[in-house]
Design a protein around this motif. Structure first.
Motif, PDB file in Angstrom:
ATOM      1  N   PRO A   1     -27.904  46.671 -12.916  1.00  0.00           N
ATOM      2  CA  PRO A   1     -28.904  46.197 -13.873  1.00  0.00           C
ATOM      3  C   PRO A   1     -28.450  44.890 -14.526  1.00  0.00           C
ATOM      4  O   PRO A   1     -27.263  44.591 -14.585  1.00  0.00           O
ATOM      5  CB  PRO A   1     -28.985  47.326 -14.898  1.00  0.00           C
ATOM      6  CG  PRO A   1     -27.690  48.039 -14.781  1.00  0.00           C
ATOM      7  CD  PRO A   1     -27.242  47.881 -13.346  1.00  0.00           C
ATOM      8  N   CYS A   2     -29.384  44.136 -14.975  1.00  0.00           N
ATOM      9  CA  CYS A   2     -29.140  42.909 -15.730  1.00  0.00           C
ATOM     10  C   CYS A   2     -28.461  41.815 -14.909  1.00  0.00           C
ATOM     11  O   CYS A   2     -27.647  41.055 -15.428  1.00  0.00           O
ATOM     12  CB  CYS A   2     -28.366  43.182 -17.006  1.00  0.00           C
ATOM     13  SG  CYS A   2     -29.194  44.325 -18.114  1.00  0.00           S
ATOM     14  N   VAL A   3     -28.754  41.740 -13.653  1.00  0.00           N
ATOM     15  CA  VAL A   3     -28.288  40.634 -12.829  1.00  0.00           C
ATOM     16  C   VAL A   3     -29.527  39.806 -12.500  1.00  0.00           C
ATOM     17  O   VAL A   3     -30.469  40.302 -11.909  1.00  0.00           O
ATOM     18  CB  VAL A   3     -27.601  41.115 -11.541  1.00  0.00           C
ATOM     19  CG1 VAL A   3     -27.204  39.943 -10.674  1.00  0.00           C
ATOM     20  CG2 VAL A   3     -26.389  41.965 -11.883  1.00  0.00           C
ATOM     21  N   PHE A   4     -29.527  38.564 -12.954  1.00  0.00           N
ATOM     22  CA  PHE A   4     -30.697  37.712 -12.840  1.00  0.00           C
ATOM     23  C   PHE A   4     -30.377  36.438 -12.067  1.00  0.00           C
ATOM     24  O   PHE A   4     -29.248  35.956 -12.107  1.00  0.00           O
ATOM     25  CB  PHE A   4     -31.189  37.277 -14.236  1.00  0.00           C
ATOM     26  CG  PHE A   4     -31.554  38.399 -15.148  1.00  0.00           C
ATOM     27  CD1 PHE A   4     -32.751  39.071 -14.995  1.00  0.00           C
ATOM     28  CD2 PHE A   4     -30.722  38.780 -16.182  1.00  0.00           C
ATOM     29  CE1 PHE A   4     -33.108  40.097 -15.839  1.00  0.00           C
ATOM     30  CE2 PHE A   4     -31.066  39.807 -17.042  1.00  0.00           C
ATOM     31  CZ  PHE A   4     -32.267  40.471 -16.862  1.00  0.00           C
ATOM     32  N   THR A   5     -31.396  35.875 -11.455  1.00  0.00           N
ATOM     33  CA  THR A   5     -31.264  34.505 -10.973  1.00  0.00           C
ATOM     34  C   THR A   5     -31.293  33.621 -12.207  1.00  0.00           C
ATOM     35  O   THR A   5     -31.655  34.072 -13.308  1.00  0.00           O
ATOM     36  CB  THR A   5     -32.426  34.128 -10.039  1.00  0.00           C
ATOM     37  OG1 THR A   5     -33.635  34.164 -10.792  1.00  0.00           O
ATOM     38  CG2 THR A   5     -32.509  35.039  -8.830  1.00  0.00           C
ATOM     39  N   ASP A   6     -30.945  32.367 -12.058  1.00  0.00           N
ATOM     40  CA  ASP A   6     -30.983  31.454 -13.206  1.00  0.00           C
ATOM     41  C   ASP A   6     -32.384  31.395 -13.811  1.00  0.00           C
ATOM     42  O   ASP A   6     -32.546  31.424 -15.029  1.00  0.00           O
ATOM     43  CB  ASP A   6     -30.537  30.054 -12.796  1.00  0.00           C
ATOM     44  CG  ASP A   6     -29.046  29.972 -12.500  1.00  0.00           C
ATOM     45  OD1 ASP A   6     -28.302  30.877 -12.926  1.00  0.00           O
ATOM     46  OD2 ASP A   6     -28.643  28.995 -11.842  1.00  0.00           O
ATOM     47  N   GLU A   7     -33.398  31.339 -12.950  1.00  0.00           N
ATOM     48  CA  GLU A   7     -34.777  31.242 -13.434  1.00  0.00           C
ATOM     49  C   GLU A   7     -35.188  32.520 -14.176  1.00  0.00           C
ATOM     50  O   GLU A   7     -35.822  32.465 -15.225  1.00  0.00           O
ATOM     51  CB  GLU A   7     -35.747  30.979 -12.280  1.00  0.00           C
ATOM     52  CG  GLU A   7     -35.569  29.634 -11.607  1.00  0.00           C
ATOM     53  CD  GLU A   7     -34.383  29.579 -10.646  1.00  0.00           C
ATOM     54  OE1 GLU A   7     -33.909  30.651 -10.185  1.00  0.00           O
ATOM     55  OE2 GLU A   7     -33.918  28.461 -10.370  1.00  0.00           O
ATOM     56  N   GLU A   8     -34.819  33.686 -13.641  1.00  0.00           N
ATOM     57  CA  GLU A   8     -35.137  34.955 -14.306  1.00  0.00           C
ATOM     58  C   GLU A   8     -34.439  35.054 -15.662  1.00  0.00           C
ATOM     59  O   GLU A   8     -35.030  35.503 -16.645  1.00  0.00           O
ATOM     60  CB  GLU A   8     -34.729  36.137 -13.430  1.00  0.00           C
ATOM     61  CG  GLU A   8     -35.553  36.304 -12.179  1.00  0.00           C
ATOM     62  CD  GLU A   8     -34.948  37.289 -11.211  1.00  0.00           C
ATOM     63  OE1 GLU A   8     -35.732  37.862 -10.439  1.00  0.00           O
ATOM     64  OE2 GLU A   8     -33.707  37.488 -11.211  1.00  0.00           O
TER      65      GLU A   8
ATOM     66  N   ARG B   1     -36.160  33.142 -22.903  1.00  0.00           N
ATOM     67  CA  ARG B   1     -37.338  32.612 -23.573  1.00  0.00           C
ATOM     68  C   ARG B   1     -38.142  33.739 -24.223  1.00  0.00           C
ATOM     69  O   ARG B   1     -38.532  33.642 -25.379  1.00  0.00           O
ATOM     70  CB  ARG B   1     -38.217  31.846 -22.581  1.00  0.00           C
ATOM     71  CG  ARG B   1     -39.411  31.141 -23.227  1.00  0.00           C
ATOM     72  CD  ARG B   1     -40.414  30.639 -22.203  1.00  0.00           C
ATOM     73  NE  ARG B   1     -41.115  31.706 -21.496  1.00  0.00           N
ATOM     74  CZ  ARG B   1     -42.074  32.475 -22.037  1.00  0.00           C
ATOM     75  NH1 ARG B   1     -42.437  32.308 -23.282  1.00  0.00           N
ATOM     76  NH2 ARG B   1     -42.662  33.415 -21.316  1.00  0.00           N
ATOM     77  N   LEU B   2     -38.356  34.820 -23.511  1.00  0.00           N
ATOM     78  CA  LEU B   2     -39.113  35.946 -24.059  1.00  0.00           C
ATOM     79  C   LEU B   2     -38.391  36.574 -25.249  1.00  0.00           C
ATOM     80  O   LEU B   2     -39.021  36.947 -26.244  1.00  0.00           O
ATOM     81  CB  LEU B   2     -39.345  37.000 -22.970  1.00  0.00           C
ATOM     82  CG  LEU B   2     -40.290  36.611 -21.844  1.00  0.00           C
ATOM     83  CD1 LEU B   2     -40.263  37.661 -20.740  1.00  0.00           C
ATOM     84  CD2 LEU B   2     -41.701  36.399 -22.369  1.00  0.00           C
ATOM     85  N   SER B   3     -37.083  36.679 -25.136  1.00  0.00           N
ATOM     86  CA  SER B   3     -36.299  37.240 -26.229  1.00  0.00           C
ATOM     87  C   SER B   3     -36.399  36.382 -27.482  1.00  0.00           C
ATOM     88  O   SER B   3     -36.617  36.880 -28.584  1.00  0.00           O
ATOM     89  CB  SER B   3     -34.842  37.368 -25.795  1.00  0.00           C
ATOM     90  OG  SER B   3     -34.044  37.793 -26.859  1.00  0.00           O
ATOM     91  N   GLU B   4     -36.242  35.081 -27.309  1.00  0.00           N
ATOM     92  CA  GLU B   4     -36.318  34.175 -28.453  1.00  0.00           C
ATOM     93  C   GLU B   4     -37.733  34.128 -29.033  1.00  0.00           C
ATOM     94  O   GLU B   4     -37.907  33.979 -30.240  1.00  0.00           O
ATOM     95  CB  GLU B   4     -35.845  32.788 -28.052  1.00  0.00           C
ATOM     96  CG  GLU B   4     -34.347  32.741 -27.790  1.00  0.00           C
ATOM     97  CD  GLU B   4     -33.891  31.407 -27.237  1.00  0.00           C
ATOM     98  OE1 GLU B   4     -34.736  30.610 -26.769  1.00  0.00           O
ATOM     99  OE2 GLU B   4     -32.669  31.165 -27.264  1.00  0.00           O
ATOM    100  N   ALA B   5     -38.751  34.279 -28.191  1.00  0.00           N
ATOM    101  CA  ALA B   5     -40.128  34.230 -28.658  1.00  0.00           C
ATOM    102  C   ALA B   5     -40.550  35.510 -29.365  1.00  0.00           C
ATOM    103  O   ALA B   5     -41.556  35.523 -30.084  1.00  0.00           O
ATOM    104  CB  ALA B   5     -41.065  33.963 -27.479  1.00  0.00           C
ATOM    105  N   SER B   6     -39.787  36.596 -29.184  1.00  0.00           N
ATOM    106  CA  SER B   6     -40.179  37.868 -29.791  1.00  0.00           C
ATOM    107  C   SER B   6     -40.133  37.802 -31.312  1.00  0.00           C
ATOM    108  O   SER B   6     -40.833  38.533 -31.988  1.00  0.00           O
ATOM    109  CB  SER B   6     -39.292  38.999 -29.280  1.00  0.00           C
ATOM    110  OG  SER B   6     -37.968  38.838 -29.747  1.00  0.00           O
ATOM    111  N   GLY B   7     -39.290  36.924 -31.856  1.00  0.00           N
ATOM    112  CA  GLY B   7     -39.280  36.684 -33.284  1.00  0.00           C
ATOM    113  C   GLY B   7     -38.701  37.780 -34.136  1.00  0.00           C
ATOM    114  O   GLY B   7     -39.028  37.882 -35.307  1.00  0.00           O
TER     115      GLY B   7
END
Length: 83
Positions: A48-55, A61-67
């Motif tokens: 789990p939690c292995v991402f490509t750079d884009e992912e 971005r989603l985490s920071e936008a969650s506010g």
């Protein structure tokens, strides 16, 4: 390119020690749900939690936008334990 932490290098005795610790922990556990989650993790083909750079950039971005909290709010929250 995948973003992940480097895999530790285990020798045969290190690997056997790790297996022994896992077995001891499993033997001592009575939490069926936790054991089922461990089984699923060990049977999975991908970690789990292995991402490509884009992912990863999208998750960030989603985490920071969650506010939920700003950097300042996090620092203020932890400041009470650092004093």
């Amino acid at each position: 390119m995948k973003v992940s932490e480097p895999a530790p290098a285990y020798g045969a005795s290190d690997l056997q020690g790790l297996k022994n610790r896992l077995i001891a922990t499993i033997d001592a556990s009575t939490d069926e749900r936790k054991l089922e989650q461990c089984w699923e993790l060990l049977q999975g083909s991908d970690m789990p939690c292995v991402f490509t750079d884009e992912e990863f950039e999208e998750e960030l971005r989603l985490s920071e936008a969650s506010g939920f909290l700003s950097d300042e709010e996090v620092r203020a929250m932890f400041a009470k334990w650092i004093r």
